[in-house]
Design an enzyme around this catalytic site. Structure first.
Site, PDB file in Angstrom:
ATOM      1  N   THR A 191       0.827  -1.207   0.000  1.00 37.22           N
ATOM      2  CA  THR A 191       0.000   0.000   0.000  1.00 37.22           C
ATOM      3  C   THR A 191       0.859   1.254   0.000  1.00 37.22           C
ATOM      4  OG1 THR A 191      -1.799   1.155   1.148  1.00 37.22           O
ATOM      5  CG2 THR A 191      -0.184   0.033   2.539  1.00 37.22           C
ATOM      6  N   ARG A 192       0.292   2.340  -0.519  1.00 35.74           N
ATOM      7  CA  ARG A 192       0.933   3.658  -0.457  1.00 35.74           C
ATOM      8  C   ARG A 192      -0.066   4.675   0.085  1.00 35.74           C
ATOM      9  NH1 ARG A 192       1.736   5.447  -5.682  1.00 35.74           N
ATOM     10  NH2 ARG A 192       0.509   3.747  -6.496  1.00 35.74           N
ATOM     11  N   HIS A 196      -8.787   2.780   3.779  1.00 36.79           N
ATOM     12  CA  HIS A 196     -10.233   2.988   3.824  1.00 36.79           C
ATOM     13  C   HIS A 196     -10.895   1.612   3.953  1.00 36.79           C
ATOM     14  CE1 HIS A 196     -10.282   1.752  -0.347  1.00 36.79           C
ATOM     15  NE2 HIS A 196      -9.678   2.837  -0.775  1.00 36.79           N
ATOM     16  N   HIS A 199      -9.967  -1.189   1.469  1.00 43.71           N
ATOM     17  CA  HIS A 199      -8.709  -1.890   1.762  1.00 43.71           C
ATOM     18  C   HIS A 199      -8.919  -2.936   2.854  1.00 43.71           C
ATOM     19  CE1 HIS A 199      -6.688   2.102   0.455  1.00 43.71           C
ATOM     20  NE2 HIS A 199      -6.594   1.232  -0.527  1.00 43.71           N
ATOM     21  N   ARG A 285      -7.105  -4.055  -8.266  1.00 43.20           N
ATOM     22  CA  ARG A 285      -7.395  -3.371  -9.525  1.00 43.20           C
ATOM     23  C   ARG A 285      -6.277  -2.371  -9.824  1.00 43.20           C
ATOM     24  NH1 ARG A 285      -9.969   1.013 -11.698  1.00 43.20           N
ATOM     25  NH2 ARG A 285     -11.547   0.566 -13.285  1.00 43.20           N
TER      26      ARG A 285
END
Length: 382
Positions: A191-192, A196, A199, A285
């Site tokens: 992740t960067r 939310h 996730h 995605r």
């Protein structure tokens, strides 16, 4: 079983204190090359085995094999060229020499020069990024590279300053931790961003199939408007504290400069997590994409070409909130039309936060929002 390192052996290119002292005492006798931050980060990742089986920067036949086939000459999957570019005027050394690589006056590594070669920037861009459009950040970076590439083995002399040392675990440490936790299967999530609910549901859906979840935020250069690294970490700490079983999830960072190479980079990210000991890797995605250069699920499709990767990809469709289902779902399980769906948009949530709006509870956990708002300015300013 914790996965075997890529290539079968975890690379460690760390010098003993004695060797380090000797090289630093004699540093003025070496040819010196200045490198950029991204290259210094690559050196650390080689040295600590995150890029196993690489022991240094690619020589010409390896570079060409990676460009053409996404494999090293021994047929091992490898999709992103890890290279050292050097200006022609700095080539005051020959194959067989040892040189020192410096970042901002810090000697980072000693390198054995095994190869010096030309390369075609256009070919590099087209094959890795599937475009030669200068507006693609990865392409722009390649076009700004120096004229020659130098290949050879490195050994680490110094680490870059690390403000997030307490969140940093190397592959040798994660492997021990996973064994201590008795994790047989571990899924990694890159992740960067701050988390939310999309996730969270993605991570927890994956966790239902395995023993452990490894959340591995990428730290490094960010663009204006992105969340600061410390905000991302604190937000995840909050989420872990309130919403994750404490024995099933691990949070540790990795320093890495994103290439935005879409499908090819998804393979590279999976290999990195395999080296950390993970058995599974979440591919969502538009993984590692930028703009509209890649199809939304192209990064999932590429895994069909790598049945021998040694880490299992886990593919998910996009999660959203459905007003009819009254919950967070994805298109595999929700029959309702688009007008009933509210998609998670990082940009939308970011704008809400920037404007002082509280995101709806089905977008972001209240505690996570409050953690973000505890920072005077959670966003990168330049």
């Amino acid at each position: 079983m914790v996965s075997k390192p890529h290539g079968g052996r975890l690379v460690r290119k760390l010098l003993s204190e004695k060797s380090k002292e000797r090289i630093l005492e004699e540093k003025d006798e070496y040819q010196k090359i200045n490198i950029r931050e991204g290259t210094a980060i690559d050196i650390e990742n080689i040295a600590h085995g995150i890029y196993s089986p690489l022991e240094g920067f690619l020589v010409e036949n390896e570079f060409q094999s990676v460009l053409d086939d996404m494999r090293l000459p021994n047929d091992l999957p490898w999709s992103i060229p890890i290279v050292l570019d050097v200006k022609e005027k700095d080539l005051k050394f020959d194959v067989g020499d040892e040189i020192l690589l410096y970042y901002e006056n810090i000697p980072i590594a000693v390198m054995n020069v095994d190869d010096i070669y030309n390369y075609d920037k256009k070919e590099f861009a087209q094959k890795v990024f599937k475009t030669t459009d200068i507006n693609h950040p990865g392409v722009a970076k390649v076009y700004n590279m120096n004229e020659y590439l130098v290949g050879g083995e490195i050994r680490l002399l110094n680490e870059l300053p690390n403000p997030f040392e307490k969140y940093t675990l190397r592959p040798i440490e994660t492997r021990i931790l996973f064994k201590e936790r008795k994790f047989e299967t571990i899924v990694a999530f890159q992740t960067r961003n701050v988390p939310h609910l999309g996730h969270e549901y993605l991570q927890k859906s994956a966790l239902t199939f395995v023993d452990g979840l490894f959340i591995n935020p990428v730290l490094g250069k960010k663009k204006k408007g992105d969340y600061k690294d410390e905000v991302i970490l604190k937000a995840y700490e909050t989420l872990f504290k309130h919403y994750y079983p404490k024995d099933s999830a691990v949070l540790a960072t990795v320093r890495y400069e994103m290439r935005y190479a879409g499908p090819r980079e998804a393979i590279h990210h999976a290999i990195m997590r395999k080296n950390f000991g993970c058995t599974h890797f979440i591919v969502g995605r538009d993984h590692a994409g930028v703009g509209n250069y890649y199809g939304p699920y192209e990064a999932q499709e590429i895994f069909k070409n790598f049945p021998d990767l040694g880490i299992t990809p886990m593919f998910f469709k996009e999660f959203f909130y459905c007003k009819k289902c009254k919950g967070i779902v994805n298109e595999r399980i929700c029959p309702h039309p688009m007008e009933d769906r509210e998609y998670f948009s990082g940009t939308k949530i970011r704008n809400m936060i920037a404007n002082g709006e509280v995101p709806p509870e089905y977008f972001m956990r209240k505690e996570v929002y409050e953690t973000i708002m505890s920072f005077e300015n959670p966003f990168v300013e330049e």
